[in-house]
Motif scaffolding. Structure first.
Motif, PDB file in Angstrom:
ATOM      1  N   ALA A  65      28.003   4.975 -28.144  1.00  0.00           N
ATOM      2  CA  ALA A  65      28.605   5.937 -27.233  1.00  0.00           C
ATOM      3  C   ALA A  65      27.545   6.929 -26.782  1.00  0.00           C
ATOM      4  N   SER A  66      27.621   7.310 -25.533  1.00  0.00           N
ATOM      5  CA  SER A  66      26.661   8.274 -25.026  1.00  0.00           C
ATOM      6  C   SER A  66      27.183   9.683 -25.295  1.00  0.00           C
ATOM      7  N   ALA A  67      26.271  10.574 -25.585  1.00  0.00           N
ATOM      8  CA  ALA A  67      26.648  11.957 -25.852  1.00  0.00           C
ATOM      9  C   ALA A  67      26.338  12.798 -24.628  1.00  0.00           C
ATOM     10  N   ALA A  68      27.215  13.694 -24.303  1.00  0.00           N
ATOM     11  CA  ALA A  68      27.018  14.610 -23.189  1.00  0.00           C
ATOM     12  C   ALA A  68      27.275  16.015 -23.708  1.00  0.00           C
ATOM     13  N   VAL A  69      26.898  17.000 -22.908  1.00  0.00           N
ATOM     14  CA  VAL A  69      27.157  18.380 -23.272  1.00  0.00           C
ATOM     15  C   VAL A  69      28.081  18.964 -22.218  1.00  0.00           C
ATOM     16  N   GLU A  70      29.128  19.613 -22.685  1.00  0.00           N
ATOM     17  CA  GLU A  70      30.080  20.267 -21.801  1.00  0.00           C
ATOM     18  C   GLU A  70      29.860  21.769 -21.923  1.00  0.00           C
ATOM     19  N   VAL A  80      37.913  29.857 -23.984  1.00  0.00           N
ATOM     20  CA  VAL A  80      36.826  29.230 -23.236  1.00  0.00           C
ATOM     21  C   VAL A  80      37.452  28.567 -22.014  1.00  0.00           C
ATOM     22  N   ILE A  81      36.940  28.927 -20.840  1.00  0.00           N
ATOM     23  CA  ILE A  81      37.515  28.427 -19.583  1.00  0.00           C
ATOM     24  C   ILE A  81      36.463  27.684 -18.775  1.00  0.00           C
ATOM     25  N   ASP A  82      36.920  27.023 -17.724  1.00  0.00           N
ATOM     26  CA  ASP A  82      36.054  26.360 -16.743  1.00  0.00           C
ATOM     27  C   ASP A  82      35.089  25.353 -17.364  1.00  0.00           C
ATOM     28  N   ALA A  83      35.598  24.454 -18.191  1.00  0.00           N
ATOM     29  CA  ALA A  83      34.743  23.434 -18.799  1.00  0.00           C
ATOM     30  C   ALA A  83      34.156  22.532 -17.729  1.00  0.00           C
ATOM     31  N   SER A  84      32.862  22.257 -17.853  1.00  0.00           N
ATOM     32  CA  SER A  84      32.162  21.426 -16.873  1.00  0.00           C
ATOM     33  C   SER A  84      30.941  20.788 -17.522  1.00  0.00           C
ATOM     34  N   LEU A  85      30.542  19.640 -17.010  1.00  0.00           N
ATOM     35  CA  LEU A  85      29.310  19.000 -17.486  1.00  0.00           C
ATOM     36  C   LEU A  85      28.090  19.536 -16.738  1.00  0.00           C
ATOM     37  N   ASP A  86      28.315  20.329 -15.706  1.00  0.00           N
ATOM     38  CA  ASP A  86      27.242  20.872 -14.869  1.00  0.00           C
ATOM     39  C   ASP A  86      26.862  22.268 -15.366  1.00  0.00           C
ATOM     40  N   ARG A  87      25.717  22.358 -16.034  1.00  0.00           N
ATOM     41  CA  ARG A  87      25.298  23.639 -16.603  1.00  0.00           C
ATOM     42  C   ARG A  87      25.011  24.668 -15.519  1.00  0.00           C
ATOM     43  N   ALA A  88      24.304  24.271 -14.482  1.00  0.00           N
ATOM     44  CA  ALA A  88      23.930  25.219 -13.426  1.00  0.00           C
ATOM     45  C   ALA A  88      25.169  25.806 -12.760  1.00  0.00           C
ATOM     46  N   ASP A  89      26.153  24.981 -12.496  1.00  0.00           N
ATOM     47  CA  ASP A  89      27.391  25.460 -11.882  1.00  0.00           C
ATOM     48  C   ASP A  89      28.107  26.444 -12.803  1.00  0.00           C
ATOM     49  N   THR A  90      28.128  26.143 -14.098  1.00  0.00           N
ATOM     50  CA  THR A  90      28.796  27.025 -15.059  1.00  0.00           C
ATOM     51  C   THR A  90      28.058  28.355 -15.167  1.00  0.00           C
ATOM     52  N   VAL A  91      26.732  28.332 -15.157  1.00  0.00           N
ATOM     53  CA  VAL A  91      25.945  29.567 -15.215  1.00  0.00           C
ATOM     54  C   VAL A  91      26.213  30.408 -13.969  1.00  0.00           C
ATOM     55  N   PRO A 102      31.871  41.880 -18.674  1.00  0.00           N
ATOM     56  CA  PRO A 102      30.482  41.828 -19.167  1.00  0.00           C
ATOM     57  C   PRO A 102      30.326  41.056 -20.473  1.00  0.00           C
ATOM     58  N   GLY A 103      31.400  40.924 -21.243  1.00  0.00           N
ATOM     59  CA  GLY A 103      31.311  40.222 -22.527  1.00  0.00           C
ATOM     60  C   GLY A 103      31.409  38.709 -22.412  1.00  0.00           C
ATOM     61  N   ALA A 104      31.608  38.176 -21.200  1.00  0.00           N
ATOM     62  CA  ALA A 104      31.707  36.727 -21.017  1.00  0.00           C
ATOM     63  C   ALA A 104      30.364  36.086 -21.361  1.00  0.00           C
ATOM     64  N   CYS A 105      30.404  34.896 -21.989  1.00  0.00           N
ATOM     65  CA  CYS A 105      29.145  34.233 -22.341  1.00  0.00           C
ATOM     66  C   CYS A 105      29.258  32.721 -22.184  1.00  0.00           C
ATOM     67  N   LEU A 106      28.100  32.100 -22.045  1.00  0.00           N
ATOM     68  CA  LEU A 106      28.004  30.649 -21.869  1.00  0.00           C
ATOM     69  C   LEU A 106      28.197  29.960 -23.214  1.00  0.00           C
ATOM     70  N   MET A 107      29.030  28.919 -23.231  1.00  0.00           N
ATOM     71  CA  MET A 107      29.289  28.140 -24.437  1.00  0.00           C
ATOM     72  C   MET A 107      28.972  26.681 -24.138  1.00  0.00           C
ATOM     73  N   SER A 108      28.690  25.914 -25.189  1.00  0.00           N
ATOM     74  CA  SER A 108      28.485  24.473 -25.000  1.00  0.00           C
ATOM     75  C   SER A 108      29.061  23.733 -26.197  1.00  0.00           C
ATOM     76  N   ARG A 109      29.365  22.454 -25.971  1.00  0.00           N
ATOM     77  CA  ARG A 109      29.832  21.585 -27.056  1.00  0.00           C
ATOM     78  C   ARG A 109      29.470  20.150 -26.708  1.00  0.00           C
ATOM     79  N   PRO A 110      29.165  19.345 -27.720  1.00  0.00           N
ATOM     80  CA  PRO A 110      28.871  17.938 -27.451  1.00  0.00           C
ATOM     81  C   PRO A 110      30.159  17.182 -27.148  1.00  0.00           C
ATOM     82  N   VAL A 111      30.049  16.238 -26.270  1.00  0.00           N
ATOM     83  CA  VAL A 111      31.179  15.385 -25.908  1.00  0.00           C
ATOM     84  C   VAL A 111      30.693  13.950 -26.007  1.00  0.00           C
TER      85      VAL A 111
END
Length: 121
Positions: A65-70, A80-91, A102-111
């Motif tokens: 299985a291939s691993a991706a980052v969401e 955690v909202i707006d899950a996406s595989l596109d890091r640039a779009d999420t940033v 101001p307290g919002a932050c970038l999160m990631s998880r393996p998929v």
């Protein structure tokens, strides 16, 4: 009774002469359990074996299985909202959210994505 005698005899042949050793041998042979307990234990062992087979099958399906980052945005309330595989779009979205939160932050998880399997429709 014959089964118990056979177990004790076998224990004695291996040098176990103390009554506690005989009791251990009888317990190992499941002769000190009620029939209900023995049946329940056997059912649990069968269930465990079935679960192990299912787990093994799932693992084999995910082999390769291939691993991706969401990516997502964690809001101040912890959601955690707006899950996406596109890091640039999420940033990019994160920068806009930070104007209000101001307290919002970038999160990631393996998929993990396994192979596609056809199913009946």
């Amino acid at each position: 009774m014959t089964a118990a005698a056979d177990v004790i005899s076998a224990a004695m042949k291996t040098g176990k002469t103390l009554p506690l050793s005989w009791a251990d041998a009888l317990e190992s042979a499941r002769l000190l359990q009620s029939p209900e307990t023995a049946a329940e234990l056997e059912e649990l062992r069968e269930s465990l074996a079935e679960a192990k087979r299912a787990n093994s099958e799932l693992k084999s399906q995910l082999t390769g299985a291939s691993a991706a980052v969401e990516y997502g945005i964690r809001m101040p309330d912890g959601d955690v909202i707006d899950a996406s595989l596109d890091r640039a779009d999420t940033v990019s979205r994160l920068r806009r959210y930070r104007d209000s939160w101001p307290g919002a932050c970038l999160m990631s998880r393996p998929v993990a994505h396994g192979p596609w399997t056809e199913v009946a429709s």
